[in-house]
Design a protein around this motif. Sequence first.
Motif, PDB file in Angstrom:
ATOM      1  N   MET A  76       0.914  -1.268   0.011  1.00 34.57           N
ATOM      2  CA  MET A  76       0.093   0.023   0.035  1.00 34.57           C
ATOM      3  C   MET A  76       0.826   1.216   0.015  1.00 34.57           C
ATOM      4  SD  MET A  76      -1.518  -2.691   1.556  1.00 34.57           S
ATOM      5  CE  MET A  76      -1.006  -2.634   3.185  1.00 34.57           C
ATOM      6  N   PRO A  77       0.868   1.874  -1.021  1.00 34.09           N
ATOM      7  CA  PRO A  77       1.645   3.348  -1.225  1.00 34.09           C
ATOM      8  C   PRO A  77       1.326   4.287  -0.270  1.00 34.09           C
ATOM      9  CG  PRO A  77       1.590   2.371  -3.287  1.00 34.09           C
ATOM     10  CD  PRO A  77       0.418   1.446  -2.590  1.00 34.09           C
ATOM     11  N   VAL A  78       2.139   4.866   0.293  1.00 36.04           N
ATOM     12  CA  VAL A  78       1.622   6.077   1.317  1.00 36.04           C
ATOM     13  C   VAL A  78       1.973   7.422   0.629  1.00 36.04           C
ATOM     14  CG1 VAL A  78       2.096   6.899   3.414  1.00 36.04           C
ATOM     15  CG2 VAL A  78       1.794   4.677   3.277  1.00 36.04           C
ATOM     16  N   GLY A  79       3.069   7.443  -0.210  1.00 29.23           N
ATOM     17  CA  GLY A  79       3.357   8.836  -0.779  1.00 29.23           C
ATOM     18  C   GLY A  79       4.241   8.871  -2.120  1.00 29.23           C
ATOM     19  N   THR A  80       4.504   9.681  -2.893  1.00 30.60           N
ATOM     20  CA  THR A  80       5.546   9.348  -3.552  1.00 30.60           C
ATOM     21  C   THR A  80       6.355  10.810  -3.831  1.00 30.60           C
ATOM     22  OG1 THR A  80       4.162  10.108  -5.385  1.00 30.60           O
ATOM     23  CG2 THR A  80       4.181   7.756  -5.260  1.00 30.60           C
ATOM     24  N   LYS A  81       7.490  10.438  -4.401  1.00 32.98           N
ATOM     25  CA  LYS A  81       8.164  11.681  -4.808  1.00 32.98           C
ATOM     26  C   LYS A  81       9.092  11.559  -5.737  1.00 32.98           C
ATOM     27  CE  LYS A  81      12.285  11.727  -1.540  1.00 32.98           C
ATOM     28  NZ  LYS A  81      13.022  12.416  -0.457  1.00 32.98           N
ATOM     29  N   VAL A  82       9.492  12.590  -6.842  1.00 33.83           N
ATOM     30  CA  VAL A  82      10.420  12.489  -8.119  1.00 33.83           C
ATOM     31  C   VAL A  82      11.786  12.878  -7.565  1.00 33.83           C
ATOM     32  CG1 VAL A  82      10.915  13.162 -10.091  1.00 33.83           C
ATOM     33  CG2 VAL A  82       8.513  12.464  -9.670  1.00 33.83           C
ATOM     34  N   THR A  83      12.870  12.130  -7.705  1.00 36.41           N
ATOM     35  CA  THR A  83      14.093  12.483  -7.141  1.00 36.41           C
ATOM     36  C   THR A  83      15.134  12.694  -8.403  1.00 36.41           C
ATOM     37  OG1 THR A  83      14.983  10.336  -7.161  1.00 36.41           O
ATOM     38  CG2 THR A  83      14.174  11.469  -5.362  1.00 36.41           C
ATOM     39  N   ALA A  84      14.481  12.579  -9.543  1.00 38.78           N
ATOM     40  CA  ALA A  84      15.303  12.993 -10.955  1.00 38.78           C
ATOM     41  C   ALA A  84      14.321  12.950 -12.028  1.00 38.78           C
ATOM     42  CB  ALA A  84      16.478  11.969 -11.180  1.00 38.78           C
TER      43      ALA A  84
END
Length: 288
Positions: free
Chosen positions: A195-203
Amino acid sequence: MSQGDERGYGDEPGGRTDDAYSTLGGTRQTRTRLPGGDEGDGYGRRPARNSRSLVMIVGVVVLLIAAIAFANQGGNKDEGSGSSGKEPAAAGTGPTAATGTKPVQGKNGTIASGFAHDEQGAQSAAANYAVALGSAEMFDKGKRDGILQATHDPAVVANLQADMAEAYSPGFLQNVGLNEDGTTPTGLTFVSRTMPVGTKVTARSEDSATVEVWCTGLVGMAGQGSTKPVTATWFTITEKLKWVESDWKIESSTQAEGPTPVNGDNRASTADDIAGAVEEYGGFTYAR
């Protein structure tokens, strides 16, 4: 995969430790693994030690993103805006309204597809792929091959499928409580969910993106007499994505533990309650 080392897992660099599960399909990996190599399943899957090791398992790869754009997406632009002089609509105007663009409508089998060619689309793809690769279907060869085809760059699929076929050996399946052919013993329910909780793009570039997906996972065997109870862990999956055939696909991925919150005071449910919940509650399509 039998308990102990297989195909050089264990002490070799990049090999498995003795943990039972991690991100994708019940595996944990802590270094980049480009699919197509000959060192394991590409996701650091390790054989089980015992029931105690399940306390730290990952229910696998991989987001309740800041908002799930299901409801209140798809109405007219002025719906609920108040600009027409009408009362604001009940959905789509509050502080908990979903953000971003409308969720993808496409499906590749049971997996979302047709993600936008932008940063938001890459995050949505990474979250949905983490869920698919952390599902119980990964323990069935036919379904696993289909999942890998739907989520990965075609250039790496063949080698990855071969690695996975060896990783999901009869011994490994038995270690997680399944029968040698991957089926679930009578009277029990096998649980593997991410179950994903959050995402972020690092590149990010025009046709590539690196996305981190913070997840919690469930894995284990529910039912009376289970010796491997369902437990939860927290982990972060890093997916390197590539724009291929008008969609985002995984080139490679890694996983690390945490961030892990403090456990609450909730009383653990019975094995039957867990089994019932798994069968009664479906999953989500994740989108910004």
